[in-house]
Design a protein around this motif. Structure first.
Motif, short mmCIF file in Angstrom:
data_model
loop_
_atom_site.label_atom_id
_atom_site.label_comp_id
_atom_site.label_asym_id
_atom_site.label_seq_id
_atom_site.Cartn_x
_atom_site.Cartn_y
_atom_site.Cartn_z
N ARG A 137 80.37 75.78 -33.85
CA ARG A 137 81.47 74.96 -33.37
C ARG A 137 80.89 73.86 -32.49
O ARG A 137 79.86 74.06 -31.82
CB ARG A 137 82.48 75.79 -32.57
N VAL A 138 81.56 72.71 -32.48
CA VAL A 138 81.05 71.55 -31.75
C VAL A 138 82.13 71.03 -30.81
O VAL A 138 83.31 70.94 -31.18
CB VAL A 138 80.63 70.42 -32.73
N SER A 139 81.74 70.70 -29.59
CA SER A 139 82.66 70.02 -28.67
C SER A 139 82.73 68.55 -29.06
O SER A 139 81.72 67.97 -29.49
CB SER A 139 82.17 70.15 -27.22
N THR A 140 83.89 67.96 -28.94
CA THR A 140 84.04 66.57 -29.37
C THR A 140 83.73 65.59 -28.25
O THR A 140 83.16 64.52 -28.50
CB THR A 140 85.47 66.32 -29.87
N GLU A 141 84.10 65.93 -27.00
CA GLU A 141 83.87 64.98 -25.91
C GLU A 141 82.38 64.86 -25.61
O GLU A 141 81.62 65.82 -25.78
CB GLU A 141 84.63 65.39 -24.65
N MET A 142 81.96 63.69 -25.21
CA MET A 142 80.56 63.44 -24.87
C MET A 142 80.36 63.61 -23.36
O MET A 142 81.03 62.95 -22.55
CB MET A 142 80.15 62.02 -25.28
N VAL A 143 79.46 64.51 -23.00
CA VAL A 143 79.10 64.68 -21.59
C VAL A 143 78.26 63.48 -21.17
O VAL A 143 77.34 63.06 -21.88
CB VAL A 143 78.31 65.99 -21.40
N ALA A 179 88.38 59.01 -16.74
CA ALA A 179 88.35 60.23 -15.92
C ALA A 179 89.44 61.21 -16.36
O ALA A 179 89.20 62.41 -16.49
CB ALA A 179 88.52 59.87 -14.45
N LEU A 180 90.64 60.71 -16.59
CA LEU A 180 91.74 61.59 -17.00
C LEU A 180 91.48 62.20 -18.37
O LEU A 180 91.75 63.39 -18.60
CB LEU A 180 93.05 60.80 -17.02
N ALA A 181 90.96 61.40 -19.30
CA ALA A 181 90.69 61.91 -20.65
C ALA A 181 89.64 63.01 -20.62
O ALA A 181 89.79 64.06 -21.27
CB ALA A 181 90.24 60.77 -21.56
N PRO A 190 99.94 67.56 -21.91
CA PRO A 190 99.14 68.72 -21.50
C PRO A 190 97.67 68.52 -21.84
O PRO A 190 97.32 67.64 -22.64
CB PRO A 190 99.75 69.86 -22.32
N PRO A 191 96.79 69.31 -21.24
CA PRO A 191 95.37 69.23 -21.61
C PRO A 191 95.17 69.54 -23.09
O PRO A 191 96.03 70.14 -23.75
CB PRO A 191 94.72 70.31 -20.73
N LEU A 192 94.02 69.12 -23.62
CA LEU A 192 93.64 69.35 -25.02
C LEU A 192 94.57 68.63 -26.00
O LEU A 192 94.74 69.07 -27.13
CB LEU A 192 93.60 70.85 -25.34
N SER A 193 95.17 67.52 -25.57
CA SER A 193 96.07 66.76 -26.44
C SER A 193 95.29 65.73 -27.26
O SER A 193 94.17 65.34 -26.90
CB SER A 193 97.14 66.03 -25.62
N GLN A 220 90.24 66.96 -21.24
CA GLN A 220 89.65 67.22 -22.55
C GLN A 220 90.60 66.78 -23.67
O GLN A 220 90.77 67.48 -24.67
CB GLN A 220 89.29 68.70 -22.70
N SER A 221 91.20 65.63 -23.48
CA SER A 221 92.11 65.06 -24.48
C SER A 221 91.40 63.96 -25.25
O SER A 221 90.63 63.19 -24.69
CB SER A 221 93.37 64.49 -23.80
N LYS A 222 91.68 63.90 -26.55
CA LYS A 222 91.08 62.89 -27.41
C LYS A 222 92.01 61.69 -27.54
O LYS A 222 93.22 61.85 -27.68
CB LYS A 222 90.79 63.47 -28.80
N VAL A 223 91.44 60.50 -27.52
CA VAL A 223 92.20 59.26 -27.68
C VAL A 223 91.72 58.56 -28.95
O VAL A 223 90.53 58.24 -29.08
CB VAL A 223 92.04 58.33 -26.46
#
Length: 1005
Positions: free
Chosen positions: A714-720, A425-427, A401-404, A431-434
């Motif tokens: 709060r901080v978003s983790t993914e980099m735009v 693209a999928l990550a 699911p998303p946000l995994s 919005q999933s972290k690897v």
């Protein structure tokens, strides 16, 4: 791949000052009920209009809470907090709904909007959306289901706004739209005039009398024509409003009820009635969906009470024994520590890989089954050092699911580097972290830290391995917000504690930065009163690290034990836990390292946020269109945020966001419209104007304060990843087994004329050509193309194909992506629900109800090809008895009561080929009863006169459901209308602001 070229409209920048004016006006207005499609309300000057988004969000929220209250495990005193996962799921439905007004393939097609009297075709489309949604939900393809559900909602809601249903005086929803066996109202033929001329903005009484006739035998349905396609016959009604060119053709005027603004809606005075019916119809669909798939599945569809999935991607080659053992022990620890608690992961996914095998994907909701999958892993074989790691991550992303959080255990570099763009693209889309846990094998090279490892089998003829062979892993973890940890066999078990640290329902990020400085770097993060259990993870090699509390107390973490934090050091990872009690306020961290460092600070808190970028569209449907993929660098955009998870007694306000570079430096501060968020279940969206999107990667930090004045961050983790190219999927067709399908896309070049590579990929191998395809796009030009997929005849109905399209410039780092989810449907799906008709009614109910009984006999059959599947008594205090043949005509209530007493209260028994049901009994499988028979099933419902209503649910094997309502008088009961459809937070405009907005609109048009 077909193609075409064009020019992008180059004038978008010349209205920037007007957008800024509108934004400043917005900031000046009170925002007690700010809606994300606010731009539609600005442009239509209708602040109290109900939008598609508002109707959809409120309906999903109401039915979700209703479902939670109805589940046996949910007690009334419990306060269920709807998390970030729920609101992201709702956002996917809303996004799909809004896209119907923005996509080239749907925005002007009358079938999708119930325009131009295409009522029959639109009803067929609605029923296809319903069938597709059911297929996807049953296959647990929830993202696809949310997409088709959003499309269904859009068309369904448009019916009440675009037709004359409200003008007929109808006060109940039109059941025939989704239920073919319900009574139908005929549609006006093409040569039947429907409207009279109207020469004012407000059109009252412009429908011909036969279009509003209350007599059932003579009334006709009509819907307005829009623009020039299809051509509007003389005397027909227009959609109307300033954006509809057909309003000037006879009959002039229009009938749409889209808003409360006469500029855009000639029947604006009926907007609230249309919105109420659209809301009721949306609620009805959601309740039917819930009762068809079951309460728990319905809650899963919207990620209610979702705990992040536990997702392992495991290299199973011969050198991986220690890593497999560590992952196995870590999974066991998580399952044991959270057994029976709400924090237990709801989904477990394991994807093994080596070379050349990848998979299969092991997915389960049963922790014991997952542990069995882990136990069955064997470290065998090997060969060349590169392995098929990215292929395995792609499978993990498409199934999770998303946000995994996805954890990859390997010691090998990727052999399938060509998949990097698709995996990236999928990550980002999900919005999933690897996170990579690498026990690297540098036997054939030495990295900057001189580490040595064990030897993986290799041929002597092979060249030494590159020290940069893991760079794709580092890039993927960096942009997704994960970590890459280089560790050793001896430390892998300890390092894997990072899995346990991140698997929880309410993990928030307080800091995520990277540093390549040789000098001391300084970073800060803020802890508020809602945050518990704060943990810092640092990857790399530290030479100095000093932590300072909000009270200016410092601790050198590498050299001493102290009162602030406890440090655990493993090879490649520093795990720092703040000691209780944790001081609220700003914490500072100074660090120096040998090489690259990554800092990640997480804590437990429900308060988090979602965001997206959006741009203005002023075409057929004015509003904010969400930007898919990465935003365009150097241009203006809106930033829309939603804060989630506030506690029942919390209030908070948020003033601005800061766009942070990869090293944590501030790139730009974006002011938000002022708003105080309360603890209601609804989520309000905050909007900021980004004057120029940064040209370098960045993340988003949200800043505000709680009701006591304490600062929140709060901080978003993914980099735009800003870029100068866009790719948009313009059509998302269905896939039919044995047939080929075309998916169209557009590439928009926001830079100089240049060459691009287009790469397509899907997770099922249906693409006929993957690329890369080289193409030329002119300066500020566009490219229209398509990719072709062939669905094998053996494809399973309901399966989802994840299609990724990536475009990359050859002369620069510019790239972008699009992800589309395509659903496999049968070539001719059964969309007809079962039917039930009353054959005999016996009712003698006096004023004293407990002295008499009533009964009704029913014939239950399937109108489609699938056959009956199950029945359930949903409401009512009586007994439903099933028969193979018509029930006896004599009154048998007394005998039925005696049978019930004699059976000791058991109702699922067969006596002379009968079965009995009461409310609360599970659905009764009747598929064998009706197998191969064209005869209906017969049922008789008998009840005390004190319980005058009942409801029977009937399913066919295709999943279609019929809701049969029974009453002592056997009259149709109105649809439940208990939802709150009031307009939350209406905004009153002052005369001056109204005048300025009018000036703004006149400039825009």
């Amino acid at each position: 791949m077909s193609q075409g070229r064009g020019r992008i409209w180059e004038g978008r920048g010349k209205h920037t000052h007007l957008f800024i004016l509108a934004y400043l006006l917005l900031l000046a207005l009170p925002c007690t009920g700010f809606l994300p499609n606010f731009w539609s309300r600005v442009l239509t000057l209708s602040w109290n209009s109900h939008t598609h988004q508002y109707i959809t969000e409120q309906s999903i929220l109401n039915v979700t809470l209703e479902t939670l209250r109805g589940t046996e495990k949910h007690h009334a005193e419990q306060q269920t907090r709807l998390s970030r996962g729920f609101w992201r799921a709702v956002g996917e439905v809303v996004k799909s709904n809004a896209a119907m007004d923005f996509l080239d393939s749907t925005k002007s097609d009358p079938v999708y909007h119930f325009d131009s009297e295409r009522v029959d075709s639109a009803m067929g489309m609605l029923r296809q959306f319903w069938a597709q949604t059911l297929l996807s939900v049953r296959a647990k393809e929830y993202q696809s289901a949310r997409h088709s559900l959003g499309q269904l909602f859009h068309s369904l809601q448009d019916f009440y706004s675009h037709s004359n249903w409200v003008e007929m005086g109808q006060r109940f929803i039109y059941l025939h739209l989704l239920q073919p066996d319900e009574p139908a109202v005929p549609v006006a033929t093409e040569d039947t005039p429907t409207c009279m001329e109207c020469f004012s903005l407000t059109c009252r009484g412009n429908l011909l009398p036969k279009l509003i006739n209350p007599q059932h035998d003579s009334r006709l349905l009509t819907t307005g024509y829009f623009s020039t396609f299809p051509p509007k016959p003389k005397g027909k009604c227009s959609h109307g409003g300033v954006l509809d060119s057909s309003r000037h053709m006879g009959a002039k005027g229009g009938i749409n009820k889209d808003s409360t603004s006469p500029l855009f809606s000639p029947h604006h005075y009926l907007h609230m009635e249309a919105a109420m019916l659209a809301t009721e119809a949306t609620l009805s669909v959601l309740r039917d969906l819930r009762d068809t798939v079951g309460h728990e599945t319905f809650l899963s569809l919207f990620s209610v009470k979702q705990v992040p999935a536990l997702v392992f991607v495991m290299d199973t080659t011969g050198s991986m024994f220690e890593e497999i053992t560590a992952a196995r022990l870590r999974a066991h620890s998580i399952i044991q520590s959270q057994a029976g608690s709400p924090g237990q992961p709801g989904t477990f996914i394991l994807v093994p890989f080596h070379d050349p095998e990848v998979g299969p994907v092991h997915e389960t909701n049963d922790p014991n089954q997952f542990m069995q999958y882990m136990e069955n892993l064997m470290a065998l074989g090997g060969g060349d050092e590169p392995e098929m790691c990215l292929s395995a991550i792609q499978l993990a992303l498409t199934h999770s699911p998303p946000l995994s959080d996805i954890f990859v255990f390997t010691d090998a570099s990727p052999k399938d580097a060509h998949l990097f763009d698709a995996v990236k693209a999928l990550a980002l889309e999900k919005q999933s972290k690897v996170t990579f846990l690498l026990t690297e094998d540098p036997s054939y090279t030495t990295d900057s830290r001189g580490r040595k490892g064990r030897r993986r089998k290799r041929s002597r003829s092979q060249e030494p391995l590159s020290p940069d062979r893991f760079s794709l892993y580092s890039s993927l973890s960096s942009l997704s917000g994960g970590l890459t940890i280089f560790t050793s066999n001896s430390d892998i078990h300890s390092v894997s504690t990072i899995v346990e640290d991140n698997i929880a329902a309410d993990k928030v990020t307080l800091l995520h930065v990277e540093s390549d400085q040789d000098l001391m770097s300084s970073h800060s993060f803020r802890v508020d009163s809602s945050v518990k259990n704060v943990t810092l993870h640092v990857t790399g090699t530290l030479t100095e690290c000093i932590l300072t509390s909000p009270s200016d107390q410092s601790q050198s973490l590498l050299n001493e034990q102290g009162p602030l934090a406890a440090l655990e050091h493993f090879k490649g990872l520093y795990r720092i836990s703040l000691l209780s009690p944790i001081q609220p306020g700003q914490w500072r961290l100074k660090a120096k390292g040998d090489g690259h460092l990554t800092f990640n600070v997480i804590g437990d808190s429900s308060v988090d946020f979602l965001y997206y970028f959006a741009t203005v569209t002023n075409e057929t449907h004015p509003g904010l269109a969400r930007v898919d993929g990465s935003p365009v660098a150097g241009v203006s955009a809106f930033l829309v945020l939603a804060v989630t998870g506030l506690a029942p007694d919390e209030e908070a306000s948020f003033s601005h966001v800061t766009l942070l570079g990869a090293d944590g430096e501030s790139l730009q501060q974006v002011k938000l419209n002022s708003s105080t968020l309360s603890s209601t279940y609804s989520v309000e969206e905050l909007v900021g104007w980004v004057d120029s999107v940064p040209r370098v990667p960045f993340c988003v930090r949200l800043t505000g304060q709680d009701s006591r004045g304490n600062r929140l961050e709060r901080v978003s983790t993914e980099m735009v990843q800003p870029t100068h190219v866009q790719i948009q999927v313009s059509s998302v067709p269905r896939l039919v087994p044995g047939h080929s399908t075309m998916v169209q896309f557009d590439i928009l070049n926001h830079g100089p004329a240049r060459l691009f590579n287009l790469t397509a990929d899907d997770d099922c191998g249906y693409l006929q050509k993957r690329g890369p395809h080289r193409l030329f796009v002119a300066e500020h030009g566009s490219f229209h193309g398509q990719v072709d997929l062939h669905t094998p005849a053996t494809a399973q109905a309901g399966a989802t194909v994840s299609l990724t399209l990536t475009v990359r410039a050859l002369d620069s780092p510019d790239s972008n992506y699009a992800v589309a989810y395509l659903t496999v449907i049968p070539p001719d799906p059964d969309t007809s629900p079962p039917s039930c008709s009353a054959a005999q009614v016996q009712s003698t109910c006096p004023s004293i109800c407990n002295e008499s009984r009533w009964s009704v006999s029913l014939a239950v059959s399937d109108r489609g090809r699938s056959g009956l599947a199950a029945l359930q008594l949903q409401k009512g205090e009586g007994i439903l008895t099933l028969f193979h043949s018509p029930p006896p005509t004599e009154d048998s209530q007394v005998e039925e009561h005696k049978d019930k007493v004699a059976s000791g209260g058991h109702h699922h028994h067969h006596h002379h080929h009968t079965s009995r049901l009461e409310k609360g009994d599970p659905p009764l499988n009747v598929s064998e009863w009706a197998l191969g028979s064209s005869e209906p099933l017969w049922a008789r419902y008998t009840s005390s006169c004190c319980s005058a209503q009942a409801e029977l649910l009937v399913w066919d094997t295709a999943g279609n459901m019929k809701r049969c309502r029974l009453t002592s008088g056997q009259q149709r009961q109105p649809t439940d209308r208990n939802t709150d459809t009031s307009s939350a937070g209406r905004i009153s405009l002052t005369a001056g602001v109204f005048f300025l907005l009018g000036l703004l609109w006149s400039c825009l048009i």
